[in-house]
Write an enzyme that holds these catalytic residues in place. Structure first.
Site, PDB file in Angstrom:
ATOM      1  N   LYS A 167       0.827  -1.212   0.000  1.00 46.83           N
ATOM      2  CA  LYS A 167       0.000   0.000   0.000  1.00 46.83           C
ATOM      3  C   LYS A 167       0.858   1.257   0.000  1.00 46.83           C
ATOM      4  CE  LYS A 167      -3.923   1.880   2.691  1.00 46.83           C
ATOM      5  NZ  LYS A 167      -4.754   1.647   3.909  1.00 46.83           N
ATOM      6  N   SER A 214      -9.575   1.826   3.412  1.00 49.27           N
ATOM      7  CA  SER A 214      -8.723   2.589   2.513  1.00 49.27           C
ATOM      8  C   SER A 214      -7.745   1.747   1.713  1.00 49.27           C
ATOM      9  CB  SER A 214      -7.933   3.629   3.314  1.00 49.27           C
ATOM     10  OG  SER A 214      -7.045   3.008   4.239  1.00 49.27           O
ATOM     11  N   SER A 272      -9.973  -0.671   7.391  1.00 51.27           N
ATOM     12  CA  SER A 272      -9.294  -0.448   6.116  1.00 51.27           C
ATOM     13  C   SER A 272      -8.648  -1.688   5.506  1.00 51.27           C
ATOM     14  CB  SER A 272      -8.242   0.653   6.252  1.00 51.27           C
ATOM     15  OG  SER A 272      -8.863   1.915   6.297  1.00 51.27           O
TER      16      SER A 272
END
Length: 542
Positions: free
Chosen positions: A126, A207, A231
C-alpha cells in the site's frame, strides 16, 4: 475505511441503507475518472489465476517457473487489467526494480538458499508504507508527489528478508480515507478511482482499496494493507478476500504514514487463509522504534500455519452478533448459513449484542483519530523529503491546487484535525479513555459467555461509486469493536449477493491471531466461498 459510517451516528437518519445499497450506479458514469468503454465482462484466461503461495513455490522448486518469470507474468497482468482492459487503477506505481529483485532471489535458490515460504513471491504494498527505493510514498496525495522515503518501513524490511518481490505500490483512499466526510473510497488525487473487479461501477471500499482489488483480480499473489478502523477488513470483504487486522503491536508501524498511534496496524490481504497466515508470519515482530511492539514479546509463534487445521472450530464457543440477523435479506441469509457451518464444524454459537453496547463510542473514536492524526502526520512529514512539512502545509497545497487535488470532495477532516490542540488536551484524554473502555466491554462479554471469538458480517456488499456524494452506509459493519480495542479481526468470504462478495468476520482478544486463523481456516475449508471476479461492467442492464 468506512469509519465515518460509525462516527456520524445520525447523519443518515431517515434514509434506508438497504434501499441505497441496491440503487443503480449512475451518479458518475460520465466522469472522466471512470472510462465507460469496456465490454460487459473481461475475458480472463490468466495462467496464474487463483494460484496460492504454496503452488507458486512448487512451480519454482520444480524449475517449471522462476521468480523472474512469475514476476513478469504479474507485471504483464497489471498492464492488461489495471492500465488497459477493466481499468481497475489498483496499482499506483510499478516497481522498476521488481525483476532485479526476482533475479537475485532466483540466484539464491539456484545456490541452495531459500529464505522461507515467501521466497520469490511477488507482492504489492500500500502506498502509505515507506519503501527505500525508486518508488514514491504518498498516501495517494498530490501534496506528497515526488516523496521518496530514505529507507524501508520496518515491515518492508522484514518482508524483504523473507524473500518477497515487491511488485509495486497500491492505490488507496487518499490519506487512508481521513480527508473528507464525503469521500469516495478508493479515490486519490494521485491515483484516481480504484474499481471493484467484481462489478466495475461498485466501490472497492477502503482505505486499502488497491490492495484488495489487486489481489482479487490476481495482479499479485498477496498484498499488504493498513487499518485504523476497517481499512483491511472492509476492502477484503468487498473484494472476496481473506483480510486480517492483527493485534495492535504485533506488526510495526514505523515508516507507515499514520492516522492513529493507538489503532493503526498493517495486515495481510490474500485469497486464502493460509496465504494470509504466511504473510503475517513474515510481518510480525518487535521493532525497537515502535514501542508498542514490545508487548508482542513471547507472543509471536514461529509460524502461524501450525494453527491451520480443519478441526479448529471443534469445541469452540463463538458469540454471534445478533443485530446482523436483520437487514438486507441476501446478506442475512449468508450470515445464517455461515452460522450453520460453524455449528456443523463443532462450534457452540451463542447470540450476543456487542455493537449495541458500543454505539456511543463513535464520536469519541473520531476525536481520538483527529488528535492522533495531526500529531502523527506532523511528525512523519517533519523528517520526510516531501515538499510539505506539516498538515497545515498539506491543507494549503490542496487549496492552491484545488482543481486537481480536490475535484470531487474537499478536506474538512484534514482541517478539523489540524484545528485540534496537543495530546495533553482534556478533550483527547477523555475521548481516549472512552474508546479504551471498549476493550473492557469485549472482555466482559467474552468472559461472561466463555467465548473464544465473536463473529459478524464484516460489512454489507459494495455500494455504487459516487464521486459527488461519497460513500454511503451498507447496513452492516463489524469493524469498530476490534479497531478501538486493538484486537485481531479476520474476514473470510461468506458468499455472493447479486454478484457481489460479502465477508464473514471473526474477532478475538489480543494476541490470539493463531487460534483466530485456525477458526477462519476451518470455516473457509468447510464453506469454500471464494469466487473469482468477472469484471462485470454494471449490474444495470444495458
Amino acid at each position: 475505511m468506512n469509519r465515518r459510517n460509525f462516527i456520524r451516528n445520525s447523519a443518515m437518519a431517515g434514509v434506508s441503507a438497504t434501499a441505497l445499497t441496491t440503487a443503480a450506479c449512475k451518479t458518475d458514469r460520465q466522469s472522466a475518472s471512470i472510462p465507460d468503454n469496456e465490454t460487459n465482462a473481461f475475458a480472463d484466461d490468466f495462467v496464474l489465476n487463483e494460484i496460492s503461495v504454496d503452488e507458486l513455490q512448487k512451480l519454482m522448486e520444480s524449475g517449471q517457473y522462476t521468480s523472474v518469470a512469475i514476476t513478469q507474468l504479474y507485471l504483464d497482468r497489471i498492464q492488461a487489467v489495471d492500465q488497459k482492459g477493466p481499468h481497475l487503477r489498483s496499482v499506483i506505481e510499478v516497481n522498476p526494480d521488481a525483476l532485479t529483485m526476482a533475479t537475485t532471489l532466483d540466484q539464491e535458490r539456484k545456490a541452495g538458499k531459500v529464505r522461507g515460504p515467501l521466497h520469490g513471491i511477488p507482492i504489492l504494498i500500500k502506498d502509505n508504507i515507506d519503501t527505500g527505493d525508486a518508488m514514491m510514498t504518498t498516501a495517494g496525495a498530490l501534496a506528497l508527489n515526488g516523496h521518496r522515503a530514505a529507507k524501508d518501513a520496518f515491515v518492508v524490511t522484514k518482508l524483504r528478508e523473507a524473500g518477497v518481490v515487491i511488485l509495486g505500490k497500491t492505490n488507496l483512499s487518499e490519506w487512508a480515507n481521513f480527508r473528507s466526510t464525503r469521500s469516495s473510497s478508493g479515490w486519490s488525487s494521485r491515483g484516481g478511482q480504484t474499481r471493484n473487479p467484481y462489478v466495475l461501477d461498485r466501490s472497492p471500499s477502503g482505505s486499502s482499496s488497491g490492495s484488495g482489488a489487486a489481489v482479487a483480480a490476481n495482479l499479485c499473489a498477496v498484498a499488504v494493507g493498513t487499518e485504523t478502523d476497517g481499512s483491511v477488513i472492509a476492502p477484503s470483504s468487498f473484494c472476496g478476500l481473506v483480510g486480517l487486522k492483527p493485534t495492535v503491536g504485533l506488526v510495526s508501524r514505523t515508516g507507515i504514514i499514520p492516522i492513529s498511534k493507538t489503532q493503526d496496524t498493517a495486515g495481510p490481504m490474500a485469497r486464502t487463509v493460509t496465504d494470509a497466515a504466511l504473510v503475517l508470519g513474515a510481518m510480525a515482530g518487535a521493532d525497537p522504534t515502535d514501542a508498542v511492539t514490545n508487548e508482542s514479546a513471547g507472543k509471536v509463534p514461529k509460524t502461524f500455519t501450525t494453527y491451520l487445521t480443519t478441526s479448529s472450530l471443534a469445541g469452540k464457543r463463538i458469540g454471534m452478533e445478533a443485530s446482523f440477523l436483520n437487514g438486507q435479506e441476501g446478506v442475512v441469509g449468508l450470515y445464517k448459513d455461515a452460522i450453520e457451518v460453524l455449528k456443523k464444524q463443532g462450534a457452540t454459537v451463542v447470540e450476543v449484542e456487542l455493537l449495541k453496547s458500543l454505539s456511543d463510542r463513535g464520536g469519541a473514536e473520531f476525536t481520538v483519530l483527529q488528535y492522533e492524526f495531526k500529531e502523527g502526520v506532523n511528525h512523519y512529514l517533519s523528517t520526510a523529503s516531501a515538499g510539505v512539512k506539516t498538515l497545515s502545509e498539506v491543507i494549503a497545497f490542496n487549496r492552491k491546487n484545488a482543481a486537481t487535488a480536490m475535484p470531487f470532495f474537499k478536506q474538512e477532516t484534514l482541517e478539523s484535525s489540524d484545528a485540534k490542540a496537543g495530546l495533553d488536551s482534556k478533550e483527547y484524554t477523555d475521548a481516549l479513555a472512552k474508546t479504551r473502555r471498549s476493550r473492557a466491554r469485549i472482555d466482559e462479554l467474552m468472559a461472561a459467555n466463555k467465548l473464544d471469538a465473536i463473529c459478524g458480517v464484516s460489512i454489507g456488499f459494495a455500494g455504487c461509486i459516487d464521486l459527488v456524494n461519497g460513500d454511503y452506509d451498507t447496513g452492516f459493519y463489524f469493524c469498530p469493536p476490534a479497531a478501538m480495542a486493538g484486537y485481531p479481526h479476520i474476514t473470510v468470504p461468506m458468499g455472493m449477493v447479486q454478484g457481489l462478495p460479502v465477508g464473514f468476520s471473526l474477532m478475538a482478544r489480543a494476541w490470539q491471531e493463531g487460534p483466530l486463523l485456525g477458526m477462519a481456516y476451518a470455516y473457509e475449508q468447510a464453506s469454500k466461498k471464494r469466487v473469482p471476479p468477472r469484471f462485470i461492467k454494471s449490474l444495470v442492464p444495458a
